[in-house]
Design an enzyme around this catalytic site. Structure first.
Site, PDB file in Angstrom:
ATOM      1  N   ARG A 107       2.989   0.003  -5.390  1.00 61.30           N
ATOM      2  CA  ARG A 107       2.980  -0.664  -4.082  1.00 61.30           C
ATOM      3  C   ARG A 107       1.659  -1.365  -3.792  1.00 61.30           C
ATOM      4  O   ARG A 107       1.537  -2.119  -2.837  1.00 61.30           O
ATOM      5  CB  ARG A 107       3.245   0.363  -2.979  1.00 61.30           C
ATOM      6  CG  ARG A 107       4.597   1.014  -3.069  1.00 61.30           C
ATOM      7  CD  ARG A 107       4.709   2.104  -2.025  1.00 61.30           C
ATOM      8  NE  ARG A 107       4.719   1.549  -0.693  1.00 61.30           N
ATOM      9  CZ  ARG A 107       5.802   1.303   0.006  1.00 61.30           C
ATOM     10  NH1 ARG A 107       6.977   1.573  -0.503  1.00 61.30           N
ATOM     11  NH2 ARG A 107       5.727   0.798   1.208  1.00 61.30           N
ATOM     12  N   LYS A 112       9.658 -15.128 -12.879  1.00 59.27           N
ATOM     13  CA  LYS A 112       9.333 -13.962 -13.717  1.00 59.27           C
ATOM     14  C   LYS A 112       8.130 -14.255 -14.585  1.00 59.27           C
ATOM     15  O   LYS A 112       7.222 -13.448 -14.707  1.00 59.27           O
ATOM     16  CB  LYS A 112      10.514 -13.568 -14.630  1.00 59.27           C
ATOM     17  CG  LYS A 112      11.704 -12.925 -13.986  1.00 59.27           C
ATOM     18  CD  LYS A 112      11.478 -11.539 -13.451  1.00 59.27           C
ATOM     19  CE  LYS A 112      10.915 -11.541 -12.073  1.00 59.27           C
ATOM     20  NZ  LYS A 112      11.654 -11.554 -10.909  1.00 59.27           N
ATOM     21  N   LYS A 171       4.753  -4.725  -4.906  1.00 61.03           N
ATOM     22  CA  LYS A 171       6.198  -4.579  -4.988  1.00 61.03           C
ATOM     23  C   LYS A 171       6.878  -4.964  -3.692  1.00 61.03           C
ATOM     24  O   LYS A 171       7.937  -5.559  -3.674  1.00 61.03           O
ATOM     25  CB  LYS A 171       6.513  -3.131  -5.360  1.00 61.03           C
ATOM     26  CG  LYS A 171       7.983  -2.841  -5.571  1.00 61.03           C
ATOM     27  CD  LYS A 171       8.478  -3.540  -6.807  1.00 61.03           C
ATOM     28  CE  LYS A 171       9.972  -3.458  -6.957  1.00 61.03           C
ATOM     29  NZ  LYS A 171      10.474  -4.568  -7.778  1.00 61.03           N
ATOM     30  N   GLU A 187       4.835 -14.577 -12.510  1.00 57.92           N
ATOM     31  CA  GLU A 187       4.433 -13.291 -11.919  1.00 57.92           C
ATOM     32  C   GLU A 187       3.675 -12.416 -12.914  1.00 57.92           C
ATOM     33  O   GLU A 187       2.672 -11.808 -12.562  1.00 57.92           O
ATOM     34  CB  GLU A 187       5.675 -12.500 -11.476  1.00 57.92           C
ATOM     35  CG  GLU A 187       6.222 -12.882 -10.131  1.00 57.92           C
ATOM     36  CD  GLU A 187       7.436 -12.042  -9.762  1.00 57.92           C
ATOM     37  OE1 GLU A 187       7.476 -11.552  -8.629  1.00 57.92           O
ATOM     38  OE2 GLU A 187       8.355 -11.862 -10.591  1.00 57.92           O
ATOM     39  N   HIS A 208      13.167 -36.908 -11.586  1.00 58.39           N
ATOM     40  CA  HIS A 208      12.453 -37.370 -10.390  1.00 58.39           C
ATOM     41  C   HIS A 208      11.065 -36.753 -10.273  1.00 58.39           C
ATOM     42  O   HIS A 208      10.584 -36.510  -9.175  1.00 58.39           O
ATOM     43  CB  HIS A 208      13.292 -37.067  -9.145  1.00 58.39           C
ATOM     44  CG  HIS A 208      14.649 -37.688  -9.211  1.00 58.39           C
ATOM     45  ND1 HIS A 208      14.850 -39.039  -9.067  1.00 58.39           N
ATOM     46  CD2 HIS A 208      15.861 -37.145  -9.482  1.00 58.39           C
ATOM     47  CE1 HIS A 208      16.146 -39.304  -9.211  1.00 58.39           C
ATOM     48  NE2 HIS A 208      16.771 -38.166  -9.458  1.00 58.39           N
ATOM     49  N   TRP A 221      -3.424  -2.419  -1.237  1.00 55.22           N
ATOM     50  CA  TRP A 221      -3.283  -3.838  -1.578  1.00 55.22           C
ATOM     51  C   TRP A 221      -3.978  -4.563  -0.433  1.00 55.22           C
ATOM     52  O   TRP A 221      -3.485  -4.553   0.699  1.00 55.22           O
ATOM     53  CB  TRP A 221      -1.804  -4.195  -1.663  1.00 55.22           C
ATOM     54  CG  TRP A 221      -1.527  -5.611  -2.082  1.00 55.22           C
ATOM     55  CD1 TRP A 221      -1.516  -6.096  -3.361  1.00 55.22           C
ATOM     56  CD2 TRP A 221      -1.176  -6.709  -1.237  1.00 55.22           C
ATOM     57  NE1 TRP A 221      -1.192  -7.421  -3.357  1.00 55.22           N
ATOM     58  CE2 TRP A 221      -0.976  -7.838  -2.074  1.00 55.22           C
ATOM     59  CE3 TRP A 221      -1.025  -6.867   0.133  1.00 55.22           C
ATOM     60  CZ2 TRP A 221      -0.634  -9.083  -1.578  1.00 55.22           C
ATOM     61  CZ3 TRP A 221      -0.675  -8.121   0.628  1.00 55.22           C
ATOM     62  CH2 TRP A 221      -0.479  -9.210  -0.227  1.00 55.22           C
ATOM     63  N   GLU A 241      14.403 -18.317 -10.942  1.00 52.23           N
ATOM     64  CA  GLU A 241      14.085 -16.908 -11.181  1.00 52.23           C
ATOM     65  C   GLU A 241      13.369 -16.729 -12.525  1.00 52.23           C
ATOM     66  O   GLU A 241      12.413 -15.954 -12.623  1.00 52.23           O
ATOM     67  CB  GLU A 241      15.384 -16.080 -11.108  1.00 52.23           C
ATOM     68  CG  GLU A 241      15.251 -14.603 -11.409  1.00 52.23           C
ATOM     69  CD  GLU A 241      14.331 -13.834 -10.468  1.00 52.23           C
ATOM     70  OE1 GLU A 241      13.876 -14.397  -9.456  1.00 52.23           O
ATOM     71  OE2 GLU A 241      14.025 -12.670 -10.781  1.00 52.23           O
ATOM     72  N   CYS A 263       0.840  -1.187   0.000  1.00 52.82           N
ATOM     73  CA  CYS A 263       0.000   0.000   0.000  1.00 52.82           C
ATOM     74  C   CYS A 263       0.880   1.243   0.000  1.00 52.82           C
ATOM     75  O   CYS A 263       2.012   1.213   0.465  1.00 52.82           O
ATOM     76  CB  CYS A 263      -0.934   0.095   1.198  1.00 52.82           C
ATOM     77  SG  CYS A 263      -1.891  -1.372   1.522  1.00 52.82           S
ATOM     78  N   ASN A 310      -1.134   1.617   6.398  1.00 59.03           N
ATOM     79  CA  ASN A 310      -0.480   0.412   5.866  1.00 59.03           C
ATOM     80  C   ASN A 310      -0.161  -0.495   7.045  1.00 59.03           C
ATOM     81  O   ASN A 310       0.176  -0.008   8.123  1.00 59.03           O
ATOM     82  CB  ASN A 310       0.866   0.750   5.211  1.00 59.03           C
ATOM     83  CG  ASN A 310       0.698   1.575   3.966  1.00 59.03           C
ATOM     84  OD1 ASN A 310      -0.390   1.686   3.426  1.00 59.03           O
ATOM     85  ND2 ASN A 310       1.803   2.152   3.513  1.00 59.03           N
ATOM     86  N   GLY A 311      -0.165  -1.801   6.813  1.00 55.23           N
ATOM     87  CA  GLY A 311       0.190  -2.725   7.893  1.00 55.23           C
ATOM     88  C   GLY A 311      -1.035  -3.484   8.363  1.00 55.23           C
ATOM     89  O   GLY A 311      -2.089  -3.461   7.716  1.00 55.23           O
TER      90      GLY A 311
HETATM   91  C1  G6P Z   1       7.562  -9.283  -3.558  1.00 51.87           C
HETATM   92  C2  G6P Z   1       7.942  -8.784  -4.932  1.00 51.87           C
HETATM   93  C3  G6P Z   1       9.131  -9.566  -5.471  1.00 51.87           C
HETATM   94  C4  G6P Z   1      10.292  -9.498  -4.487  1.00 51.87           C
HETATM   95  C5  G6P Z   1       9.879  -9.957  -3.092  1.00 51.87           C
HETATM   96  C6  G6P Z   1      10.951  -9.643  -2.061  1.00 51.87           C
HETATM   97  O1  G6P Z   1       7.058 -10.562  -3.663  1.00 51.87           O
HETATM   98  O2  G6P Z   1       6.842  -8.890  -5.824  1.00 51.87           O
HETATM   99  O3  G6P Z   1       9.543  -9.022  -6.717  1.00 51.87           O
HETATM  100  O4  G6P Z   1      11.343 -10.291  -4.947  1.00 51.87           O
HETATM  101  O5  G6P Z   1       8.701  -9.267  -2.675  1.00 51.87           O
HETATM  102  O6  G6P Z   1      11.071  -8.266  -1.959  1.00 51.87           O
HETATM  103  P1  G6P Z   1      12.338  -7.506  -1.408  1.00 51.87           P
HETATM  104  O7  G6P Z   1      11.987  -6.046  -1.529  1.00 51.87           O
HETATM  105  O8  G6P Z   1      12.521  -7.931   0.015  1.00 51.87           O
HETATM  106  O9  G6P Z   1      13.500  -7.885  -2.252  1.00 51.87           O
END
Ligand code: G6P
Length: 610
Positions: A27, A487, A605, A490, A506, A74, A483, A2, A100-101
């Protein structure tokens, strides 16, 4: 998670707030709202959906207010809806709050307030806090004191801003576990959860600490703890400019950030890599050099992409420094009662520096007296401030929700740390120089890969309708397989799994048929031949192979339907190159499918809640 922005000054508050919300939208983006005070009245507008939906609601209306608070959400408690959107009001309708929180004890507080006759319209924990502040205001008739008292009753986390017609020239903001920054302008203040909403107006900021609150009025501000003790804050200068948080001609932030990588890799090394001596100088680690000399074990922790970077770090540190390394999801670390010994060092990796689980892991490790280091992007963030020492990755603001440039910069910093630690131990100068040279050449090599964007776009078109993808890699490139798969899922919502190539036998091999694209990360290194055997296993089951391979590797064309070449480099540096085509592949597939690349559904984010 948020975004919060609040403004008090001489400008049109609605303009500043909407501007700020757009900058903070990455955010959280399931609803947005704002409250202003105009002619002594509290006006609140809120709407489910993106900020542009809120803008539509405000279209055609003229505002002259100079004070207000706003929020982009969010959802945690309560589904995304107009009613659950922030700001929330107390029962009198004279107090508005954005938050937020998570208020963990909201249920018992709500029960207490209901028993006293208070009413609720939303399903949010934030409304409970708004009503609680109203409840205390009735007793103390002082806004700051009402907010402060309410916060002493609250368990959980908050970054919040409060506005009220009772004291119409005041914004009160506070934090615990969720960032709040105050921008200090000339006769104006902007309070926000993130510097990107502030820098258009001022570079001078103060960062609130946990359990600290600030009272802003037209002329000045002061801070105190929630326990009512006045505090002093250092004024910091935010050192990035507006262009860094704008798209600069690219269609999406994600694409811009992918293309920034030659520069961000350079920035991660700037002033740190001493090629002739084969060493790295990392000023941020000076306070802990003695501890680093004596370290027996390193535990790396993080979430998402940062956790993947940690996995590469494990290979790097074990190979170059011969120090045992464990990598653990931050969310598991904090709840596992981890055993930490005197000479253990914990490294927390986080782009945002605010991820709740990673922050909690840092706190857990500190409580157990471990030395805790941070590898963080956002300067002044909670993790950066709570760790004993650390290294900033200096990648600049990352706005695309799917992390790209932060990942490669994290890998560069992990390589620099490995070089430093290795040279403090048994790594020879000659080997150090070889690695340092390899690092120095990376930006140009990344540029060469970026030139292949059109080829990758073609591959994306060809495979965009596949419903599953498998990503396979070994050694240093196993985390890259994870990774690459992350990607893709996501941003394109295609199911994808990353696996160590050999482990495919396996389980995942059962999934392979002519409809299954398998992305092999197969640079020329000591396990290349083994990867080729794995590719054969896939081919013989009619799987469609896309390979990431080292340039001039002709052999691979016999096995793979599509090959994307990367320049040659040291095996330990290959992840920094092999991940780039995977970022582009995910990006172009998502664009082809019409997905919102920068703001994928359900994601945010920075996850500042558990
Ligand atoms: C969220 C984001 C990811 C990120 C992860 C960790 O899930 O969508 O892109 O890798 O948080 O975030 P950080 O800011 O701790 O790297």
């Amino acid at each position: 998670m948020c975004g919060i922005v609040g403004y008090i000054g001489k400008r049109n508050a609605v303009t500043v707030l909407l501007n700020g919300l757009q900058r903070l939208e990455y955010r959280g983006y399931d609803s947005a709202g704002l409250s202003i005070i105009e002619d002594g009245n509290l006006l609140t507008f809120k709407k489910q959906g993106k900020v542009k939906e809120l803008i539509k609601v405000l279209e055609g209306k003229e505002f002259k207010a100079n004070i207000g608070i706003a929020h982009t959400r969010w959802a945690t408690h309560g589904e995304p809806s107009d009613i659950n959107a922030h700001p929330h009001h107390d029962n009198s309708g004279n107090i508005a709050i954005v938050h937020n929180g998570i208020i963990e004890n909201y249920a018992s507080l709500k029960q207490m307030l209901i028993s006293k006759g208070y009413k609720f319209v939303s399903a949010t924990d934030t409304e409970v806090l708004a009503v609680l502040i109203g409840y205390f205001y009735e007793k103390v008739k002082d806004l700051e004191e009402a907010v402060r008292t309410a916060l002493t009753e609250v368990q959980g986390t908050f970054g919040l801003a409060v506005l009220s017609t009772y004291e119409p020239n005041k914004i009160i903001a506070a934090r615990r576990g969720s960032p709040m920054i105050v921008g200090l302008g000339e006769e104006e203040f902007i309070v926000a959860s993130d510097a990107s909403a502030i820098i258009q107006y001022t570079r001078q900021v103060i960062y609130l600490s946990d359990n600290e609150m600030v009272t802003l009025n037209n002329e000045n501000y002061y801070t105190k703890t929630i326990d009512n003790i006045r505090t002093n804050n250092i004024v910091h200068l935010v050192d990035f400019d507006l262009s860094k948080i704008e798209k600069g001609g690219f269609e999406h932030f994600m694409l811009k950030e992918i293309f920034e990588q030659p520069q961000t890799i350079r920035d991660a090394c700037r002033g740190r890599l001493i090629v002739e001596e084969g060493i790295a100088r990392l000023g941020g680690l000076l306070p802990v050099l003695d501890k680093l000399r004596e370290v027996d074990r390193i535990i790396i922790t993080g979430c998402g992409t940062s956790w993947h970077a940690g996995l590469v770090g494990e290979y790097l540190i074990e190979n170059l420094c011969e120090i045992p390394v464990e990598v653990e999801y931050a969310s598991e670390f904090r709840y596992r009662n981890p055993i930490l010994r005197k000479n253990d060092i914990v490294i927390a990796i986080s782009q945002s520096g605010e991820t709740a689980d990673t922050l909690a892991a840092v706190q857990e490790a500190k409580q157990k007296n471990a030395t805790v280091l941070g590898i963080v992007n956002v300067v002044g963030s909670s993790i950066a401030r709570q760790t004993d020492a650390g290294v900033y990755i200096h990648a600049g603001p990352e706005i695309g929700v799917a992390s790209t440039k932060a990942f490669t910069s994290q890998l560069v910093v992990l390589t620099l740390i490995s070089l430093l630690l290795g040279r403090m131990r048994n790594l020879s100068k000659i080997e150090g120089i070889r690695i340092a040279r390899g690092i120095k050449e990376l930006p140009e090599k990344v540029e060469k890969i970026l030139e292949k964007a059109d080829q990758i776009k073609e591959i994306a078109r060809e495979f965009k309708y596949s419903r599953n993808f498998l990503y396979l890699g070994r050694g240093y490139n196993f985390p890259v397989a994870l990774e690459g798969a992350l990607k893709l899922k996501e941003i394109s919502y295609i199911h994808a799994e990353g696996y160590p190539s050999a482990e495919m036998k396996h389980g995942p091999i059962a999934l392979i048929d002519e409809n299954m694209p398998v992305v092999f990360i197969a640079p020329k290194d000591e396990i290349y031949d083994k990867v080729i055997s794995n590719i054969e296993e896939v081919r013989s089951r009619k799987g469609r192979v896309i390979a990431i391979a080292t340039e001039n590797d002709e052999t691979i064309t016999r096995y793979a339907e599509r090959v994307i070449y990367i320049p040659d480099t040291l095996p330990m540096l290959t992840p920094i190159l092999t991940v780039i085509p995977l970022q582009l592949l995910a990006y172009y597939i998502a664009v082809e499918l019409g997905c919102n690349v920068d703001q994928p559904r359900n994601l945010a984010k920075s996850v500042t809640v558990e």
